[in-house]
Write a protein that holds these residues in place. Sequence first.
Motif, short mmCIF file in Angstrom:
data_model
loop_
_atom_site.label_atom_id
_atom_site.label_comp_id
_atom_site.label_asym_id
_atom_site.label_seq_id
_atom_site.Cartn_x
_atom_site.Cartn_y
_atom_site.Cartn_z
N MET A 418 0.84 -1.20 0.00
CA MET A 418 0.00 0.00 0.00
C MET A 418 0.89 1.26 0.00
O MET A 418 0.64 2.21 -0.74
N LYS A 419 1.94 1.26 0.79
CA LYS A 419 2.85 2.43 0.81
C LYS A 419 3.53 2.60 -0.54
O LYS A 419 3.71 3.72 -1.03
N LEU A 420 3.88 1.49 -1.20
CA LEU A 420 4.53 1.56 -2.49
C LEU A 420 3.62 2.13 -3.55
O LEU A 420 4.05 2.90 -4.42
N ASP A 421 2.31 1.77 -3.51
CA ASP A 421 1.35 2.31 -4.49
C ASP A 421 1.21 3.82 -4.33
O ASP A 421 1.16 4.57 -5.32
N ARG A 426 2.55 9.33 -6.46
CA ARG A 426 3.17 10.64 -6.27
C ARG A 426 4.33 10.85 -7.24
O ARG A 426 4.52 11.94 -7.77
N LEU A 427 5.10 9.79 -7.48
CA LEU A 427 6.22 9.91 -8.41
C LEU A 427 5.75 10.19 -9.82
O LEU A 427 6.34 11.01 -10.54
N GLU A 428 4.66 9.55 -10.23
CA GLU A 428 4.14 9.75 -11.60
C GLU A 428 3.65 11.18 -11.77
O GLU A 428 3.94 11.83 -12.79
N ARG A 429 2.94 11.71 -10.77
CA ARG A 429 2.44 13.09 -10.86
C ARG A 429 3.63 14.08 -10.89
O ARG A 429 3.63 15.04 -11.65
N ALA A 430 4.65 13.85 -10.05
CA ALA A 430 5.81 14.77 -10.02
C ALA A 430 6.57 14.73 -11.33
O ALA A 430 7.03 15.76 -11.85
#
Length: 527
Positions: A418-421, A426-430
């Motif tokens: 769940m933390k990885l998802d 967040r990484l994709e949006r950044a």
Amino acid sequence: MSALADAAPSGSNAAEYTVSELSGALKRTVESAFEHVRVRGEISGYRGPHSSGHAYFALKDDKARLEAVVWRTAMAKLPFKPEEGLEVIATGKLTTYPGSSKYQIVIDHLEPAGAGALMALLDERRRRLEAEGLFAAERKRPLPFLPRVVGVVTSPTGAVIRDIRHRIADRFPLHLLVWPVRVQGETCGAEVAAAIAGFNALEEGGPIPRPDLLIVARGGGSLEDLWGFNDEAVVRAAAASAIPLISAVGHETDWTLIDHASDRRAPTPTGAAEMAVPVKAELELMLASLNARLGTGVSRRLGDGRRLVAGLARAIPSIDMLLALPRRRLDDASSQLGRSLRVAVGEKRRLFGEAGGRLAPHRLDALLRDKRNDLRLGETRSRHALDGFLARRRQRFERAVSDLRPHGIATRSQEGRMKLDVLADRLERAFAHGHARRADRLSAIARVAASLDWRQVLQRGYAIVRDPQAKDAPITSAEALSPGMAFDLEFADGRRSALTTAAPRPSVAKSPRGKRGAVKVDQGSLF
């Protein structure tokens, strides 16, 4: 006269002459009638001797004017130089000058018209030089007390130099330099001025020693005889001399202008020698007197010092008095030393006995038993502490083993996923946001680069001038194009070759009206 004239014309008995014949007849008549004359008048128009050595001027009074000439040979024999405005008596002969139909006097001798005229000229010259400050008292320097070299400006054959030499030899013999000059006549002033300047031009330490003092000397005489020492050049040389100068011209009642300009005036040449050097015998006597006074003063000073030391010595106590108290203290300390040693040894023995009592065998056995008990107690405490530590580590290990069982691992894996998802979202949006921002910056930079491209400038009608001989280097100055030179023009759609037909003309920059002033187009800045 008839031999000089041609036949008279009919109807007249007057003789006829040529201009030359008439001029010659007048010349002979004047010279024979006025072969020796004395003329009194005021000198006018005198500008000094001509380059040939002759002098030309005029003699005048309140009603008439007479031209005068002094030939070079006579000029050298005159007792004084002619001067403008001076009233003189001229002796010579009258003659005519046919070239200009004038008559003139050829002067053989010239003398002032009485002492009053010379005194008036002398007074006028004195006032003029005094106004320049040449006679100021503050310019005069003190004479050296004992010069090493004395320079004398005088005649080498007169009695003056002998008097000076004898007087200096009697008083204080030293090095004497004589600069020979004429002390009377036409060249007197120039020679004296040159001698003063020559002594000043000598270098320190040169082959000829530079004098420390100068004496300008001459014996007595009339005002005309001493006139050379009233010469302006002599006065200026004396005033400009860097070496102190004594003037000894004439007797005590005689005064010349060099007396005012010199640093000291002597009444006679002998008096100048006395001023120049002191008397050696007097100096030796004075030195002997000073030496005697010095010896007396030193003896008196030493005697006073001895008495003072003796008085101070009486006030200082003797060595026995100074050492009396330390000696008493030393005696007291030596008498107390034996008793103190005995007391100290007894005290040390007592302390040694007490220490020996504490080290008895039964005391040591009791001490060993106490230490063994302490060791057993420490061992028991350590064992209990180690058992507690091992129990706590065993409990932590069992909890870790329970967490590693399948049920625990699944629970921890679900939480990590769940933390990885969340982090992946967040990484994709950044990444998307950063990519868009950098794309915008790249587009802006591309637009600026396109606006600065020199090819876009060529699209607006400009062209580049290139030199095919220099690897197509741009030509940025009109002076680089010489007549008949081949070059290339590069446009937006291609290149064309061209040839210069005339010398370059200077460019005139047109300044458009406006607040910003003239705009200078520099095509070379495009590259």
